[in-house]
Design a protein around this motif. Structure first.
Motif, short mmCIF file in Angstrom:
data_model
loop_
_atom_site.label_atom_id
_atom_site.label_comp_id
_atom_site.label_asym_id
_atom_site.label_seq_id
_atom_site.Cartn_x
_atom_site.Cartn_y
_atom_site.Cartn_z
N ARG A 198 0.85 -1.17 -0.09
CA ARG A 198 0.06 -0.05 0.02
C ARG A 198 0.84 1.35 -0.18
N VAL A 199 2.05 1.17 0.72
CA VAL A 199 2.93 2.30 0.68
C VAL A 199 3.44 2.48 -0.77
N VAL A 200 4.12 1.36 -1.29
CA VAL A 200 5.12 1.70 -2.39
C VAL A 200 3.89 1.73 -3.53
N ILE A 201 3.22 1.05 -3.71
CA ILE A 201 2.06 1.44 -4.83
C ILE A 201 1.35 2.86 -4.36
N GLY A 202 1.20 3.30 -3.31
CA GLY A 202 0.44 4.40 -3.06
C GLY A 202 1.36 5.70 -3.41
N MET A 203 2.76 5.50 -3.34
CA MET A 203 3.68 6.49 -3.53
C MET A 203 3.73 6.83 -5.23
N ALA A 204 3.50 5.61 -5.84
CA ALA A 204 3.59 5.68 -7.41
C ALA A 204 2.44 6.49 -7.76
N LEU A 208 1.78 10.14 -10.19
CA LEU A 208 0.61 10.20 -11.22
C LEU A 208 -0.43 11.11 -11.00
N GLY A 209 -0.51 11.65 -9.94
CA GLY A 209 -1.65 12.52 -9.53
C GLY A 209 -3.00 11.87 -9.04
N TYR A 210 -2.74 10.58 -8.73
CA TYR A 210 -3.98 9.72 -8.41
C TYR A 210 -4.05 9.32 -6.75
N ASP A 211 -5.28 9.05 -6.53
CA ASP A 211 -5.38 8.76 -4.96
C ASP A 211 -4.84 7.42 -4.58
N VAL A 212 -4.09 7.84 -3.29
CA VAL A 212 -3.34 6.39 -2.89
C VAL A 212 -4.52 5.33 -2.51
N ASN A 213 -5.86 5.63 -2.45
CA ASN A 213 -6.86 4.44 -2.36
C ASN A 213 -7.48 4.20 -3.44
N THR A 214 -6.91 4.58 -4.70
CA THR A 214 -7.81 4.48 -5.87
C THR A 214 -8.14 3.01 -6.29
N THR A 215 -9.35 2.74 -6.53
CA THR A 215 -9.73 1.28 -7.04
C THR A 215 -9.66 1.21 -8.63
N ASP A 216 -9.44 2.20 -9.42
CA ASP A 216 -9.57 2.30 -10.82
C ASP A 216 -8.58 1.37 -11.42
N PRO A 352 5.28 17.84 12.18
CA PRO A 352 4.64 19.21 12.22
C PRO A 352 2.99 18.95 11.68
N ALA A 353 2.37 19.63 12.43
CA ALA A 353 0.91 19.50 12.16
C ALA A 353 0.39 19.67 10.62
N ASP A 354 1.03 20.53 10.04
CA ASP A 354 0.73 20.83 8.78
C ASP A 354 1.26 19.44 7.80
N ILE A 355 2.28 19.10 7.85
CA ILE A 355 2.72 17.67 7.36
C ILE A 355 1.83 16.86 7.34
N PHE A 356 1.37 16.60 8.64
CA PHE A 356 0.38 15.41 9.05
C PHE A 356 -0.89 15.73 8.08
N ALA A 357 -1.23 17.04 8.18
CA ALA A 357 -2.64 17.23 7.52
C ALA A 357 -2.50 17.05 5.85
N GLN A 358 -1.34 17.16 5.33
CA GLN A 358 -1.17 17.16 3.88
C GLN A 358 -0.90 15.58 3.66
N GLY A 359 -0.76 14.65 4.70
CA GLY A 359 -0.49 13.27 4.31
C GLY A 359 -1.71 12.48 3.91
N HIS A 360 -1.28 11.42 3.23
CA HIS A 360 -2.34 10.52 2.72
C HIS A 360 -2.41 9.19 3.72
N LYS A 361 -3.80 9.22 4.00
CA LYS A 361 -4.21 7.74 4.93
C LYS A 361 -4.67 6.93 3.86
N VAL A 362 -3.79 5.38 4.15
CA VAL A 362 -4.41 4.44 3.27
C VAL A 362 -5.64 3.82 3.96
N GLU A 363 -6.46 3.25 3.07
CA GLU A 363 -8.00 3.07 3.75
C GLU A 363 -8.28 1.49 3.29
N ASP A 364 -9.15 0.75 4.01
CA ASP A 364 -9.75 -0.42 3.64
C ASP A 364 -10.51 -0.44 2.34
#
Length: 381
Positions: A198-204, A208-216, A352-364
């Motif tokens: 999820r991390v490695v595919i997520g960063m790829a 590409l400008g896509y969501d880390v949780n895409t199912t497309d 930093p709070a702003d870094i955490f806010a800009q982060g991406h959470k992987v989901e089920d």
């Protein structure tokens, strides 16, 4: 181990020896028990509260290099029970073991992360917790643990953090500032990455400008092709101890958890941690009780002991991620200022709070998770 850590550990041994002597000197009554001390000389805090249970052992399934050994040893000593610990290197490994059934899953406590917490809840593999038995939840930072949402009905928060890029500033002449930079030909064979699809595919996907949780499926196919292009740059996948090849000089860059980056920097100050401009990938880890746990009564004793400030502060030394335990920070500030200050001064751990806010959470992603598993298998062939 660097000089700062050597001085700290020496001080810890001296302090432990002094406390043990003081306890022994004050023990005028024969029936008083001596202090419990681990093999490192650490004097174990007594449970507060002391939880009553009937079990004689506890079985724990946790991440490699994640729970300080002194905490494990202390729990066994202060309660007089056997503590059996197995380790896993990925959420998928945890899930496989838990989903096989009672005969292969004899655990009383498990440590799932982010999306896997939701998976285990959805599939009925975690018990709902009795909040009345979790007195030390009061020690946690309400603002931080709010990120766990409704999973708090099943999970006791453990640690949090980011996954970003670490690099050796002495050997990397063009430091990366984004995930996309890792595709540079100059990094061929120089990267260690966590063994986490999820991390490695997520960063790829992020490059590409896509969501880390895409199912497309079309987007995921693009990410797969992009990762195939990256593979010559990745020398090793390692979720057990990704800092090890970095410190050894086998690689110069890493896609790692913030705690591993912090420990690498303590070994070699040349290591820097870069939050990618596309956003880091954030994680939330917790502790839960499997539905078929053989000794669920002892699990609550473990949770409360872990949440004690005078116990949990050890994670700041051994495995420093972003911790949501305010009591542990308060204890470290009052009793181990050098540890507290190192944590608070570092943007790696004290995110930093702003870094955490800009982060991406992987989901089920439910059944779509199989798409990620398939891609992971194909790119690693």
């Amino acid at each position: 181990m660097n000089i700062q850590h050597k001085i700290y550990h020496l001080g810890r041994l001296i302090l432990s020896a002094f406390l043990l002597f003081a306890v022994a000197a004050c023990g005028t009554k024969p029936q008083e028990s001596a202090a419990h001390v681990t093999s490192t000389g650490f004097v174990c805090p007594e449970p507060s509260p002391r939880v009553e249970f009937e079990s004689k052992e506890i079985n724990i399934f946790t991440w490699t290099e994640y729970v300080p050994a002194d905490i494990i040893d202390c729990f066994g000593l202060v309660y007089g029970v056997d503590v059996n610990v197995d380790y896993f290197s990925s959420n998928e490994e945890l899930y496989t073991k838990m989903s096989f059934g009672e005969s292969v899953n004899p655990y009383d406590v498990v440590h799932p992360s982010d999306y896997m917490i939701d998976v285990l809840i959805r599939e009925g593999l975690l018990q709902k917790l009795d909040s009345g038995k979790l007195e030390n939840m009061k020690n946690l930072d309400g603002g931080l643990i709010s990120a766990y949402g409704s999973t708090l009905d099943f999970i006791v928060p453990y640690q949090m953090g980011t996954q970003a890029i670490v690099y050796n500033s002495e050997t990397v002449t063009n430091p990366p500032t984004s995930w996309a930079d890792l595709w540079s030909p100059e990094y061929k064979g120089r990267i260690v990455a966590v063994d986490d699809n999820r991390v490695v595919i997520g960063m790829a996907l992020l490059t590409l400008g896509y969501d880390v949780n895409t199912t497309d499926e079309a987007q995921l196919e693009e990410a797969k092709q992009k990762l195939i292009e990256l593979m010559p740059n990745i020398r090793v996948f390692d979720s057990d101890s990704p800092k090890t090849p970095l410190v050894a000089g086998d690689v110069d860059l890493g896609i790692v958890w913030n705690g591993e980056a912090f420990l690498a920097k303590q070994e070699n100050a040349a290591f820097e941690y870069a939050f990618p401009k596309e956003g880091s990938i954030i994680f939330f880890d917790g502790m839960g009780i499997p539905t078929n746990a053989p000794h669920p009564d002892i699990s609550y004793a473990w949770f409360n002991y872990m949440m004690q400030g005078d116990v949990f502060w050890l994670t700041l030394v051994d495995y420093p991620y972003t911790i949501p335990n305010q009591a542990a920070l308060d204890f470290a500030k009052a009793n181990h200022a050098e540890v507290y200050e190192a944590y608070m001064a570092s943007p790696i751990t004290n995110t930093p709070a702003d870094i955490f806010a800009q982060g991406h959470k992987v989901e089920d992603l439910s059944n779509a998770l199989s798409l990620y598993d398939q891609i992971w298998t194909e790119i690693k062939e």
